[in-house]
Design a protein around this motif. Structure first.
Motif, mmCIF file in Angstrom:
data_model
loop_
_atom_site.group_PDB
_atom_site.id
_atom_site.type_symbol
_atom_site.label_atom_id
_atom_site.label_comp_id
_atom_site.label_asym_id
_atom_site.label_seq_id
_atom_site.Cartn_x
_atom_site.Cartn_y
_atom_site.Cartn_z
ATOM 1 N N THR A 60 0.815 -1.219 0.000
ATOM 2 C CA THR A 60 0.000 0.000 0.000
ATOM 3 C C THR A 60 0.846 1.265 0.000
ATOM 4 O OG1 THR A 60 -0.594 -0.902 2.187
ATOM 5 C CG2 THR A 60 -2.361 -0.092 0.848
ATOM 6 N N LEU A 61 1.953 1.245 0.716
ATOM 7 C CA LEU A 61 2.782 2.440 0.788
ATOM 8 C C LEU A 61 3.421 2.748 -0.561
ATOM 9 C CD1 LEU A 61 3.916 4.747 2.430
ATOM 10 C CD2 LEU A 61 5.747 3.230 3.191
ATOM 11 N N ALA A 117 1.303 13.466 4.159
ATOM 12 C CA ALA A 117 1.354 12.760 2.873
ATOM 13 C C ALA A 117 2.637 13.039 2.095
ATOM 14 C CB ALA A 117 0.138 13.111 2.025
ATOM 15 N N SER A 118 3.214 14.212 2.283
ATOM 16 C CA SER A 118 4.444 14.529 1.554
ATOM 17 C C SER A 118 5.667 13.838 2.155
ATOM 18 C CB SER A 118 4.673 16.038 1.519
ATOM 19 O OG SER A 118 4.964 16.522 2.814
ATOM 20 N N LYS A 119 5.556 13.352 3.384
ATOM 21 C CA LYS A 119 6.683 12.694 4.054
ATOM 22 C C LYS A 119 6.508 11.186 4.183
ATOM 23 C CE LYS A 119 7.976 16.804 6.528
ATOM 24 N NZ LYS A 119 8.117 17.480 7.793
ATOM 25 N N VAL A 120 5.285 10.698 3.981
ATOM 26 C CA VAL A 120 5.004 9.262 4.045
ATOM 27 C C VAL A 120 5.018 8.747 2.613
ATOM 28 C CG1 VAL A 120 3.321 7.503 4.713
ATOM 29 C CG2 VAL A 120 3.653 9.514 6.158
ATOM 30 N N PHE A 121 6.173 8.233 2.194
ATOM 31 C CA PHE A 121 6.312 7.737 0.826
ATOM 32 C C PHE A 121 7.395 6.683 0.764
ATOM 33 C CE2 PHE A 121 9.453 11.096 1.065
ATOM 34 C CZ PHE A 121 10.529 10.609 0.336
ATOM 35 N N CYS A 122 7.374 5.907 -0.302
ATOM 36 C CA CYS A 122 8.431 4.927 -0.549
ATOM 37 C C CYS A 122 8.403 4.537 -2.024
ATOM 38 C CB CYS A 122 8.246 3.685 0.315
ATOM 39 S SG CYS A 122 9.549 2.466 0.031
ATOM 40 N N GLU A 151 1.052 6.189 -7.118
ATOM 41 C CA GLU A 151 -0.208 6.775 -7.597
ATOM 42 C C GLU A 151 -0.472 8.155 -6.989
ATOM 43 O OE1 GLU A 151 -3.291 3.941 -6.719
ATOM 44 O OE2 GLU A 151 -2.381 2.402 -8.014
ATOM 45 N N ASN A 152 0.402 8.599 -6.072
ATOM 46 C CA ASN A 152 0.193 9.836 -5.316
ATOM 47 C C ASN A 152 -1.202 9.855 -4.698
ATOM 48 O OD1 ASN A 152 1.010 12.229 -4.153
ATOM 49 N ND2 ASN A 152 0.336 13.463 -5.893
ATOM 50 N N ASN A 153 -1.551 8.741 -4.078
ATOM 51 C CA ASN A 153 -2.875 8.529 -3.501
ATOM 52 C C ASN A 153 -2.781 8.716 -1.982
ATOM 53 O OD1 ASN A 153 -5.145 7.229 -2.292
ATOM 54 N ND2 ASN A 153 -5.473 6.088 -4.190
ATOM 55 N N VAL A 154 -3.304 9.845 -1.517
ATOM 56 C CA VAL A 154 -3.228 10.182 -0.095
ATOM 57 C C VAL A 154 -3.962 9.146 0.754
ATOM 58 C CG1 VAL A 154 -3.805 11.920 1.646
ATOM 59 C CG2 VAL A 154 -2.944 12.633 -0.579
ATOM 60 N N GLU A 155 -5.087 8.646 0.265
ATOM 61 C CA GLU A 155 -5.850 7.645 1.030
ATOM 62 C C GLU A 155 -5.043 6.355 1.220
ATOM 63 O OE1 GLU A 155 -8.681 8.156 2.720
ATOM 64 O OE2 GLU A 155 -8.404 10.227 2.061
ATOM 65 N N LEU A 156 -4.347 5.905 0.168
ATOM 66 C CA LEU A 156 -3.513 4.702 0.302
ATOM 67 C C LEU A 156 -2.342 4.961 1.250
ATOM 68 C CD1 LEU A 156 -3.301 3.149 -3.288
ATOM 69 C CD2 LEU A 156 -4.434 2.206 -1.268
#
Length: 162
Positions: A60-61, A92-97, A67-72
């Motif tokens: 999901t991450l 959302a801008s810091k939670v990514f991988c 997908e730049n999907n904030v909900e996911l």
């Protein structure tokens, strides 16, 4: 002194967050699909992450990031219990991988802090399976997830034999 301790605590939390995101499924059990490499194939270090893991396409991450999907991203943040485990507030801008072997994309703080990634790149390898010190290695990833280490050692044996 207090700031020094908090920085160490923060970096430690980030490393743990990266390890969790890269090695655990939502139920905190290693994902069998992510560990699957055909037993008939010789493992390719270039196709594996630095630690020998294969990130699952259903993560999901990673999917939320691509997908730049904030909900996911929010779902991954909740599922991986970032707040509870690491004290990281949702942003959302810091939670990514994007993974740890991406080109042209930013590396997350947790990926940049990964001791396994640092070691592998410092040695000029593509993956831990190329290192003859893997069996003796005691980095936090391996002590926290011994089943992953056992799996990667198995990949290494096939790689060295192939």
């Amino acid at each position: 002194m207090t700031n020094d301790f908090r920085r160490r605590e923060f970096i430690s939390s980030c490393i743990k967050a990266g390890v969790v995101c890269c090695t655990l499924s939502n139920s905190s059990i290693l994902s069998a699909t992510a560990l699957a490499v055909s037993s008939k194939q010789n493992p390719d270090p270039k196709r594996l992450e630095y630690c020998g893991y294969q990130c699952p396409s259903e993560c999901t991450l990673k999917k939320g990031t691509i997908e730049n999907n904030v909900e996911l991203k929010k779902k991954a943040y909740d599922d991986f219990r970032f707040k509870e485990k690491f004290g990281i507030s949702f942003d959302a801008s810091k939670v990514f991988c994007y993974g740890c072997k991406v080109e042209g994309k930013p590396l997350s703080l947790t990926v940049r802090a990964c001791s396994v990634r640092k070691c592998v790149t410092a040695k000029g390898f593509d993956c831990c399976i190329q290192c003859d010190g893997l069996v003796r290695c005691n980095k936090e990833l391996w002590t926290s997830f011994p089943k992953l280490k056992d799996h990667v050692i198995g990949l290494q044996k096939r790689y060295m034999a192939g």
